[in-house]
Design a protein around this motif. Sequence first.
Motif, short mmCIF file in Angstrom:
data_model
loop_
_atom_site.label_atom_id
_atom_site.label_comp_id
_atom_site.label_asym_id
_atom_site.label_seq_id
_atom_site.Cartn_x
_atom_site.Cartn_y
_atom_site.Cartn_z
N MET A 52 40.61 18.67 24.09
CA MET A 52 41.88 18.35 24.70
C MET A 52 42.91 19.38 24.23
SD MET A 52 43.58 16.14 26.68
CE MET A 52 42.39 14.85 26.86
N ARG A 53 43.67 19.87 25.15
CA ARG A 53 44.68 20.91 24.89
C ARG A 53 46.07 20.40 25.30
NH1 ARG A 53 42.46 25.48 22.27
NH2 ARG A 53 40.24 25.33 22.65
N ALA A 54 47.09 21.13 24.86
CA ALA A 54 48.47 20.77 25.20
C ALA A 54 48.65 20.67 26.71
CB ALA A 54 49.44 21.79 24.61
N ARG A 55 48.00 21.57 27.45
CA ARG A 55 48.15 21.54 28.92
C ARG A 55 47.69 20.22 29.53
NH1 ARG A 55 43.68 24.41 28.25
NH2 ARG A 55 44.47 26.52 28.39
N ASP A 56 46.75 19.53 28.83
CA ASP A 56 46.23 18.25 29.33
C ASP A 56 47.15 17.08 29.00
OD1 ASP A 56 43.81 19.58 30.19
OD2 ASP A 56 43.20 19.58 28.07
N LEU A 57 48.02 17.24 28.04
CA LEU A 57 48.91 16.16 27.61
C LEU A 57 50.37 16.38 27.98
CD1 LEU A 57 47.47 15.57 24.02
CD2 LEU A 57 47.13 14.13 26.04
N VAL A 58 50.70 17.59 28.44
CA VAL A 58 52.09 17.92 28.74
C VAL A 58 52.58 17.11 29.95
CG1 VAL A 58 51.65 19.89 30.28
CG2 VAL A 58 53.75 19.82 28.91
N SER A 59 53.83 16.73 29.89
CA SER A 59 54.46 16.05 31.03
C SER A 59 55.86 16.62 31.22
CB SER A 59 54.53 14.54 30.79
OG SER A 59 55.27 14.25 29.63
N ASP A 60 56.38 16.47 32.44
CA ASP A 60 57.75 16.90 32.71
C ASP A 60 58.66 16.18 31.71
OD1 ASP A 60 57.09 18.53 34.82
OD2 ASP A 60 57.40 16.98 36.32
N PHE A 61 59.68 16.86 31.30
CA PHE A 61 60.55 16.26 30.29
C PHE A 61 61.97 16.69 30.55
CE2 PHE A 61 61.76 14.82 26.09
CZ PHE A 61 60.88 13.77 25.89
N PRO A 62 62.93 15.75 30.46
CA PRO A 62 64.33 16.13 30.70
C PRO A 62 64.85 17.04 29.60
CG PRO A 62 64.17 13.83 30.04
CD PRO A 62 62.77 14.34 30.17
N THR A 63 65.80 17.85 29.95
CA THR A 63 66.42 18.77 28.99
C THR A 63 67.93 18.59 28.99
OG1 THR A 63 66.62 20.55 30.61
CG2 THR A 63 64.59 20.50 29.29
N VAL A 64 68.54 19.07 27.92
CA VAL A 64 69.99 19.10 27.82
C VAL A 64 70.37 20.47 27.28
CG1 VAL A 64 70.30 16.62 27.47
CG2 VAL A 64 69.94 18.10 25.49
N THR A 65 71.64 20.80 27.36
CA THR A 65 72.14 22.06 26.81
C THR A 65 73.02 21.74 25.60
OG1 THR A 65 74.18 22.13 28.09
CG2 THR A 65 72.19 23.07 29.13
N LEU A 66 73.42 22.78 24.90
CA LEU A 66 74.30 22.59 23.75
C LEU A 66 75.63 21.94 24.14
CD1 LEU A 66 73.75 26.00 21.93
CD2 LEU A 66 72.93 23.75 21.20
N ASN A 67 76.03 22.14 25.39
CA ASN A 67 77.32 21.62 25.84
C ASN A 67 77.24 20.26 26.52
OD1 ASN A 67 78.72 23.92 24.90
ND2 ASN A 67 78.12 25.03 26.74
N THR A 68 76.05 19.72 26.67
CA THR A 68 75.92 18.39 27.27
C THR A 68 76.63 17.37 26.39
OG1 THR A 68 73.75 18.95 28.19
CG2 THR A 68 74.26 16.60 27.97
N PRO A 69 77.45 16.50 26.99
CA PRO A 69 78.10 15.46 26.19
C PRO A 69 77.04 14.59 25.50
CG PRO A 69 79.12 15.61 28.34
CD PRO A 69 77.88 16.47 28.39
N ILE A 70 77.25 14.31 24.24
CA ILE A 70 76.27 13.55 23.47
C ILE A 70 76.10 12.14 24.03
CG2 ILE A 70 77.80 12.66 21.69
CD1 ILE A 70 74.35 14.11 21.02
N VAL A 71 77.14 11.58 24.63
CA VAL A 71 77.03 10.26 25.24
C VAL A 71 76.05 10.32 26.41
CG1 VAL A 71 78.30 8.48 26.51
CG2 VAL A 71 79.31 9.52 24.48
N GLU A 72 76.10 11.40 27.17
CA GLU A 72 75.16 11.59 28.28
C GLU A 72 73.73 11.72 27.75
OE1 GLU A 72 74.32 15.12 31.45
OE2 GLU A 72 76.43 14.54 31.18
N ALA A 73 73.56 12.44 26.66
CA ALA A 73 72.24 12.58 26.04
C ALA A 73 71.73 11.24 25.54
CB ALA A 73 72.29 13.60 24.90
N ALA A 74 72.61 10.45 24.92
CA ALA A 74 72.22 9.13 24.43
C ALA A 74 71.81 8.22 25.59
CB ALA A 74 73.37 8.50 23.64
N ARG A 75 72.52 8.31 26.68
CA ARG A 75 72.19 7.51 27.86
C ARG A 75 70.82 7.91 28.42
NH1 ARG A 75 76.78 7.97 30.19
NH2 ARG A 75 77.60 6.12 29.24
N LEU A 76 70.54 9.20 28.44
CA LEU A 76 69.25 9.71 28.90
C LEU A 76 68.12 9.20 28.00
CD1 LEU A 76 68.00 11.62 31.03
CD2 LEU A 76 68.44 13.50 29.47
#
Length: 147
Positions: free
Chosen positions: A1-25
Amino acid sequence: MRARDLVSDFPTVTLNTPIVEAARLLADQDLPGLIVVDERGLPLSIMPGTQVLRLAVPGYCQEDPALARVVDEAHADRFLRSLAGKAVREALPREPRELPETDPDATVLELAALMARTRSPLVAVVDDGRLLGAVTLQALLDWAVAA
């Protein structure tokens, strides 16, 4: 089993994303953490959900848990409101740490070692300069327990 077999789409944020928005995510999608990306969409850092809590919980309560008990319930229930106006960059450690990032060919043991070493609940998987997604601790353990 390799990383490619376990990887899934995942949300991202940037350094400027409001932390409240990140917490909600984190809360809305039951995520263990988030991938913080740069302007090219490549990982800069992994932000575990505990880092959001570390920013929100007053320092005196972290240093002496008994003090958290004396805060009345009405105020204690609203501790996340202290994050208003803050950005993801403020939740990240001041000193850069090893980035839990790997390529799609990493084995399950390599992923587990990286998670353990970096104390990260997820590993970003990057191939040819492109973020493919993440392998979560849950996905890794689900596979390992079933194997």
